[in-house]
Scaffold this motif. Structure first.
Motif, PDB file in Angstrom:
ATOM      1  N   VAL A  55     -24.643  59.034 134.902  1.00 36.51           N
ATOM      2  CA  VAL A  55     -25.522  58.902 135.708  1.00 36.51           C
ATOM      3  C   VAL A  55     -26.571  57.934 135.123  1.00 36.51           C
ATOM      4  O   VAL A  55     -27.391  57.141 135.846  1.00 36.51           O
ATOM      5  CB  VAL A  55     -26.130  60.042 136.433  1.00 36.51           C
ATOM      6  N   ASP A  56     -26.745  58.313 133.880  1.00 34.05           N
ATOM      7  CA  ASP A  56     -28.064  57.605 132.911  1.00 34.05           C
ATOM      8  C   ASP A  56     -27.625  57.832 131.369  1.00 34.05           C
ATOM      9  O   ASP A  56     -26.894  58.607 131.146  1.00 34.05           O
ATOM     10  CB  ASP A  56     -29.339  58.292 133.228  1.00 34.05           C
ATOM     11  N   GLN A  80     -26.423  61.395 130.561  1.00 36.75           N
ATOM     12  CA  GLN A  80     -26.269  62.142 131.486  1.00 36.75           C
ATOM     13  C   GLN A  80     -25.319  61.777 132.596  1.00 36.75           C
ATOM     14  O   GLN A  80     -25.205  60.903 133.045  1.00 36.75           O
ATOM     15  CB  GLN A  80     -27.767  62.225 132.331  1.00 36.75           C
ATOM     16  N   TYR A 134     -29.503  57.238 127.631  1.00 33.64           N
ATOM     17  CA  TYR A 134     -30.629  56.580 127.158  1.00 33.64           C
ATOM     18  C   TYR A 134     -30.758  57.133 125.758  1.00 33.64           C
ATOM     19  O   TYR A 134     -29.888  57.984 125.193  1.00 33.64           O
ATOM     20  CB  TYR A 134     -32.153  56.966 127.887  1.00 33.64           C
ATOM     21  N   ASP A 193     -40.023  56.319 129.893  1.00 27.56           N
ATOM     22  CA  ASP A 193     -39.325  56.031 128.602  1.00 27.56           C
ATOM     23  C   ASP A 193     -39.873  56.967 127.739  1.00 27.56           C
ATOM     24  O   ASP A 193     -38.979  57.484 126.673  1.00 27.56           O
ATOM     25  CB  ASP A 193     -39.496  54.671 128.243  1.00 27.56           C
ATOM     26  N   THR A 215     -28.611  51.620 126.515  1.00 26.66           N
ATOM     27  CA  THR A 215     -28.123  51.089 127.810  1.00 26.66           C
ATOM     28  C   THR A 215     -26.518  51.562 128.135  1.00 26.66           C
ATOM     29  O   THR A 215     -26.238  51.587 129.087  1.00 26.66           O
ATOM     30  CB  THR A 215     -28.439  49.820 128.032  1.00 26.66           C
ATOM     31  N   LYS A 240     -23.051  53.009 132.773  1.00 22.73           N
ATOM     32  CA  LYS A 240     -23.583  53.714 133.938  1.00 22.73           C
ATOM     33  C   LYS A 240     -22.652  53.549 135.095  1.00 22.73           C
ATOM     34  O   LYS A 240     -22.239  52.391 135.222  1.00 22.73           O
ATOM     35  CB  LYS A 240     -25.328  53.455 134.014  1.00 22.73           C
ATOM     36  N   ASP A 241     -22.430  54.534 135.907  1.00 23.44           N
ATOM     37  CA  ASP A 241     -21.721  54.589 137.136  1.00 23.44           C
ATOM     38  C   ASP A 241     -20.271  54.571 136.747  1.00 23.44           C
ATOM     39  O   ASP A 241     -19.341  54.774 137.803  1.00 23.44           O
ATOM     40  CB  ASP A 241     -22.238  53.620 137.985  1.00 23.44           C
ATOM     41  N   SER A 275     -24.208  66.992 130.570  1.00 26.74           N
ATOM     42  CA  SER A 275     -24.948  66.036 129.705  1.00 26.74           C
ATOM     43  C   SER A 275     -24.568  66.106 128.111  1.00 26.74           C
ATOM     44  O   SER A 275     -24.132  66.982 127.619  1.00 26.74           O
ATOM     45  CB  SER A 275     -26.486  66.466 129.704  1.00 26.74           C
ATOM     46  N   LYS A 322     -38.056  60.198 127.775  1.00 25.16           N
ATOM     47  CA  LYS A 322     -36.572  60.350 127.319  1.00 25.16           C
ATOM     48  C   LYS A 322     -36.558  60.232 125.865  1.00 25.16           C
ATOM     49  O   LYS A 322     -35.771  61.100 125.344  1.00 25.16           O
ATOM     50  CB  LYS A 322     -35.958  58.847 127.947  1.00 25.16           C
TER      51      LYS A 322
END
Length: 155
Positions: free
Chosen positions: A152-153, A98, A155, A3, A89, A138-139, A103, A6
């Motif tokens: 993918v992510d 990302q 943050y 974290d 989130t 996400k996803d 990105s 990030k």
């Protein structure tokens, strides 16, 4: 990636935005100064119309650069409001999104930039793509430049 890492990455990205915008502000101020100097340097000649036209063109250029300067200053002020100390989130202002192919850093509209060897697309929170990402998690998948991409992510 931890974290802390990030958040540090997002701080680096925000600083890169700040640097680029400051460079653009400096360039706009220089261009305004040069346009004013050029307009002031025009000497009245026997061809009065040419003199007036040259001065008017100089003032138009100065106004154009002043408009650009104003836009850069607004973007800088907006960037100052971006909080990179929070891990998000879902995609939002201040988030790094990302994806499998790209990105995105949602902070200011600077386009694709290379930061520490990573290609990042800097998006304004007001850009249509950013607004569509705000509705994703996400996803989730979305279309960018005609290609499907997956988050993918965040943050």
């Amino acid at each position: 990636m931890t974290d802390h890492q990030k958040i540090e990455l997002k701080k680096i990205l925000k600083e890169a935005c700040h640097t680029i915008i400051e460079q653009r502000i400096s360039a706009a101020r220089s261009a305004i100064h040069e346009a004013q100097q050029a307009a002031n340097a025009e000497e009245k000649s026997s061809a009065g119309d040419k003199y007036e036209t040259s001065r008017a063109m100089g003032h138009l250029q100065k106004d154009m650069h002043a408009t650009q300067l104003s836009a850069h200053l607004i973007e800088l002020a907006s960037l100052h409001a971006v909080n990179v100390n929070i891990l998000y989130t879902t995609p939002s202002k201040g988030a790094l999104v990302q994806c499998s192919k790209s990105s995105f850093f949602i902070a200011c509209g600077l386009g694709k930039q290379s930061v520490d060897g990573n290609n990042i697309i800097f998006l304004s929170p007001h850009a249509p793509l950013a607004k569509s990402l705000f509705l994703k998690t996400k996803d989730d998948t979305f279309i960018f430049n005609g290609l499907e991409d997956t988050i993918v992510d965040v943050y």
